[in-house]
Write a protein that holds these residues in place. Structure first.
Motif, mmCIF file in Angstrom:
data_model
loop_
_atom_site.group_PDB
_atom_site.id
_atom_site.type_symbol
_atom_site.label_atom_id
_atom_site.label_comp_id
_atom_site.label_asym_id
_atom_site.label_seq_id
_atom_site.Cartn_x
_atom_site.Cartn_y
_atom_site.Cartn_z
ATOM 1 N N HIS A 35 0.846 -1.202 0.000
ATOM 2 C CA HIS A 35 0.000 0.000 0.000
ATOM 3 C C HIS A 35 0.873 1.241 0.000
ATOM 4 O O HIS A 35 1.845 1.325 0.751
ATOM 5 C CB HIS A 35 -0.907 -0.004 1.234
ATOM 6 C CG HIS A 35 -1.628 1.279 1.462
ATOM 7 N ND1 HIS A 35 -2.540 1.788 0.566
ATOM 8 C CD2 HIS A 35 -1.550 2.180 2.481
ATOM 9 C CE1 HIS A 35 -2.999 2.948 1.027
ATOM 10 N NE2 HIS A 35 -2.414 3.210 2.175
ATOM 11 N N LEU A 36 0.500 2.214 -0.846
ATOM 12 C CA LEU A 36 1.237 3.474 -0.901
ATOM 13 C C LEU A 36 0.665 4.476 0.098
ATOM 14 O O LEU A 36 -0.537 4.733 0.101
ATOM 15 C CB LEU A 36 1.155 4.072 -2.305
ATOM 16 C CG LEU A 36 1.800 3.275 -3.439
ATOM 17 C CD1 LEU A 36 1.573 3.992 -4.767
ATOM 18 C CD2 LEU A 36 3.287 3.073 -3.187
ATOM 19 N N GLY A 37 1.531 5.023 0.924
ATOM 20 C CA GLY A 37 1.151 6.126 1.798
ATOM 21 C C GLY A 37 1.524 7.420 1.100
ATOM 22 O O GLY A 37 2.699 7.805 1.061
ATOM 23 N N LEU A 38 0.540 8.093 0.508
ATOM 24 C CA LEU A 38 0.815 9.217 -0.374
ATOM 25 C C LEU A 38 0.895 10.546 0.373
ATOM 26 O O LEU A 38 0.303 10.708 1.440
ATOM 27 C CB LEU A 38 -0.275 9.308 -1.448
ATOM 28 C CG LEU A 38 -0.415 8.102 -2.369
ATOM 29 C CD1 LEU A 38 -1.468 8.375 -3.436
ATOM 30 C CD2 LEU A 38 0.914 7.742 -3.016
ATOM 31 N N PRO A 39 1.596 11.520 -0.206
ATOM 32 C CA PRO A 39 1.595 12.869 0.367
ATOM 33 C C PRO A 39 0.173 13.413 0.491
ATOM 34 O O PRO A 39 -0.664 13.202 -0.397
ATOM 35 C CB PRO A 39 2.403 13.681 -0.652
ATOM 36 C CG PRO A 39 3.304 12.685 -1.297
ATOM 37 C CD PRO A 39 2.485 11.423 -1.385
ATOM 38 N N ALA A 80 5.332 6.635 0.950
ATOM 39 C CA ALA A 80 5.818 5.548 1.795
ATOM 40 C C ALA A 80 5.227 4.243 1.243
ATOM 41 O O ALA A 80 4.231 4.271 0.518
ATOM 42 C CB ALA A 80 5.381 5.747 3.236
ATOM 43 N N VAL A 81 5.833 3.127 1.580
ATOM 44 C CA VAL A 81 5.308 1.827 1.141
ATOM 45 C C VAL A 81 5.095 0.956 2.370
ATOM 46 O O VAL A 81 6.019 0.711 3.155
ATOM 47 C CB VAL A 81 6.257 1.125 0.159
ATOM 48 C CG1 VAL A 81 5.687 -0.239 -0.241
ATOM 49 C CG2 VAL A 81 6.485 1.987 -1.086
ATOM 50 N N ILE A 82 3.834 0.512 2.534
ATOM 51 C CA ILE A 82 3.432 -0.340 3.650
ATOM 52 C C ILE A 82 3.088 -1.705 3.083
ATOM 53 O O ILE A 82 2.410 -1.808 2.051
ATOM 54 C CB ILE A 82 2.209 0.257 4.367
ATOM 55 C CG1 ILE A 82 2.533 1.681 4.850
ATOM 56 C CG2 ILE A 82 1.759 -0.624 5.529
ATOM 57 C CD1 ILE A 82 1.301 2.512 5.147
ATOM 58 N N GLU A 242 2.649 15.096 -11.955
ATOM 59 C CA GLU A 242 2.562 15.275 -10.500
ATOM 60 C C GLU A 242 2.376 13.940 -9.789
ATOM 61 O O GLU A 242 2.949 13.708 -8.716
ATOM 62 C CB GLU A 242 1.395 16.214 -10.165
ATOM 63 C CG GLU A 242 1.710 17.677 -10.354
ATOM 64 C CD GLU A 242 2.753 18.177 -9.374
ATOM 65 O OE1 GLU A 242 2.389 18.688 -8.312
ATOM 66 O OE2 GLU A 242 3.966 18.050 -9.683
ATOM 67 N N PHE A 243 1.575 13.059 -10.373
ATOM 68 C CA PHE A 243 1.397 11.730 -9.777
ATOM 69 C C PHE A 243 2.724 10.981 -9.730
ATOM 70 O O PHE A 243 3.071 10.357 -8.717
ATOM 71 C CB PHE A 243 0.347 10.937 -10.563
ATOM 72 C CG PHE A 243 -0.882 10.641 -9.759
ATOM 73 C CD1 PHE A 243 -1.008 9.457 -9.055
ATOM 74 C CD2 PHE A 243 -1.904 11.559 -9.690
ATOM 75 C CE1 PHE A 243 -2.139 9.183 -8.305
ATOM 76 C CE2 PHE A 243 -3.044 11.303 -8.941
ATOM 77 C CZ PHE A 243 -3.165 10.108 -8.246
ATOM 78 N N ARG A 244 3.450 11.022 -10.821
ATOM 79 C CA ARG A 244 4.722 10.300 -10.839
ATOM 80 C C ARG A 244 5.705 10.898 -9.835
ATOM 81 O O ARG A 244 6.472 10.171 -9.193
ATOM 82 C CB ARG A 244 5.311 10.318 -12.244
ATOM 83 C CG ARG A 244 4.517 9.477 -13.237
ATOM 84 C CD ARG A 244 5.323 9.133 -14.474
ATOM 85 N NE ARG A 244 4.556 8.339 -15.420
ATOM 86 C CZ ARG A 244 4.340 7.031 -15.319
ATOM 87 N NH1 ARG A 244 4.848 6.375 -14.283
ATOM 88 N NH2 ARG A 244 3.637 6.379 -16.227
ATOM 89 N N ALA A 245 5.667 12.215 -9.669
ATOM 90 C CA ALA A 245 6.579 12.870 -8.729
ATOM 91 C C ALA A 245 6.205 12.599 -7.280
ATOM 92 O O ALA A 245 7.079 12.354 -6.437
ATOM 93 C CB ALA A 245 6.592 14.375 -8.989
ATOM 94 N N LEU A 246 4.911 12.630 -6.974
ATOM 95 C CA LEU A 246 4.474 12.539 -5.582
ATOM 96 C C LEU A 246 4.037 11.138 -5.160
ATOM 97 O O LEU A 246 4.083 10.808 -3.971
ATOM 98 C CB LEU A 246 3.318 13.514 -5.342
ATOM 99 C CG LEU A 246 3.678 14.996 -5.492
ATOM 100 C CD1 LEU A 246 2.423 15.865 -5.409
ATOM 101 C CD2 LEU A 246 4.684 15.426 -4.427
ATOM 102 N N ALA A 247 3.596 10.323 -6.114
ATOM 103 C CA ALA A 247 3.124 8.978 -5.789
ATOM 104 C C ALA A 247 4.023 7.879 -6.332
ATOM 105 O O ALA A 247 3.912 6.726 -5.917
ATOM 106 C CB ALA A 247 1.704 8.775 -6.340
#
Length: 276
Positions: A35-39, A80-82, A242-247
């Motif tokens: 799971h991605l913990g996104l900004p 982050a990666v959970i 923006e998705f590629r940069a932040l996610a």
């Protein structure tokens, strides 16, 4: 038996200036997941009910992977990666950055880009006690009430009124120069206060808030270009960048791999399905 619950609730009125919302999750016997913990515009606190939270990677790559019974994460600009093996449960608290000082006695800027053991900030005994209470509570509404009571016991003086006003304006997309004029600060002073109090510069906070709004507007079958236009991106390519940069992935990739996990239901509508 497979259990897959994810519900959302609001804090008590006294905590609303400091806490955006609660999310409760419980999964058992499901497929292992990353799971991605996104900004986002909120700090994250996770209080696990049983198994530890496993962080495969943090927003700051210099932090080593780790396991946490309770985690507190600051604002960040990288995902982050959970990971979990099919079993996880806990309460996630979305904390308003300017509530960090009021609840924890330190500015959110001190946690910028970091994930820390919540016990190091709030005390090992205090965190252990609230985890024990929410684990024993019956149902998500009761668990959220336990967290309400626990956080209320930590309340003290928060950030200044002008800082709160500036944060609200930035999140609404008001131009940074206009924000500085409205609160009566120079642009440099506004930037310095923002970094110290939240961990992000005003332009970074505005960027994260816009990304978060767009991410929440994405739905399978909805045109990405329409979401981009609705949320102030120049075009679809701008939103994808923006998705590629932040996610670390494209909007389409996020929808394919993460969308089902993050669609919280109001209290009382949790999905709990049993299988032989």
């Amino acid at each position: 038996m497979v259990v897959d619950e994810y519900v959302q609730g609001r804090p008590a009125a006294a905590l609303a200036p400091f806490v955006a919302h609660y999310s409760g999750y419980r999964q058992a016997g499901v497929a292992p997941t990353r799971h991605l913990g996104l900004p986002s515009p909120w700090l994250t606190m996770i209080l696990t009910l049983n198994d530890p939270l496993v962080m495969e990677s943090h927003p700051d790559p210099r932090q080593s992977p780790g396991r946490y019974d309770a985690l507190l994460g600051g604002l960040h600009l990288r995902p982050a990666v959970i990971v979990h093996d099919g079993w996880q449960s806990g309460v996630q608290v979305a904390l308003r950055p300017l509530g960090c000082r009021a609840l924890f006695g330190l500015p959110a800027g001190e946690l910028a880009g970091l994930d820390v053991d919540a016990a190091d900030v709030l005390g090992r005994r205090s965190v252990a006690e609230v985890r024990e209470k929410i684990a024993a509570a019956e149902g998500w509404a009761a668990r959220f009430t336990m967290v309400d009571e626990w956080l209320a016991g930590h309340l003290s003086d928060g950030a200044s009124g002008r800082m709160t006003y500036a944060w609200d304006l930035v999140l609404k997309g008001v131009p940074i120069r206009t924000v500085a004029d409205r609160v009566g600060w120079s642009g440099h002073h506004l930037t310095d206060r923002f970094r110290a109090e939240t961990g992000l510069r005003p332009k970074e906070a505005a960027r994260v808030a816009r990304f978060d709004r767009a991410r929440r507007a994405l739905r399978p079958g909805r045109a990405i270009a329409a979401v981009a236009a609705e949320h102030g991106f120049a075009d679809q390519s701008h939103l994808v960048r923006e998705f590629r940069a932040l996610a670390g992935c494209s909007p389409s990739e996020w929808l394919a791999g993460q969308f089902d996990f993050v669609q919280a239901q109001p209290i009382g509508e949790a999905h709990d399905e049993g299988h032989d």
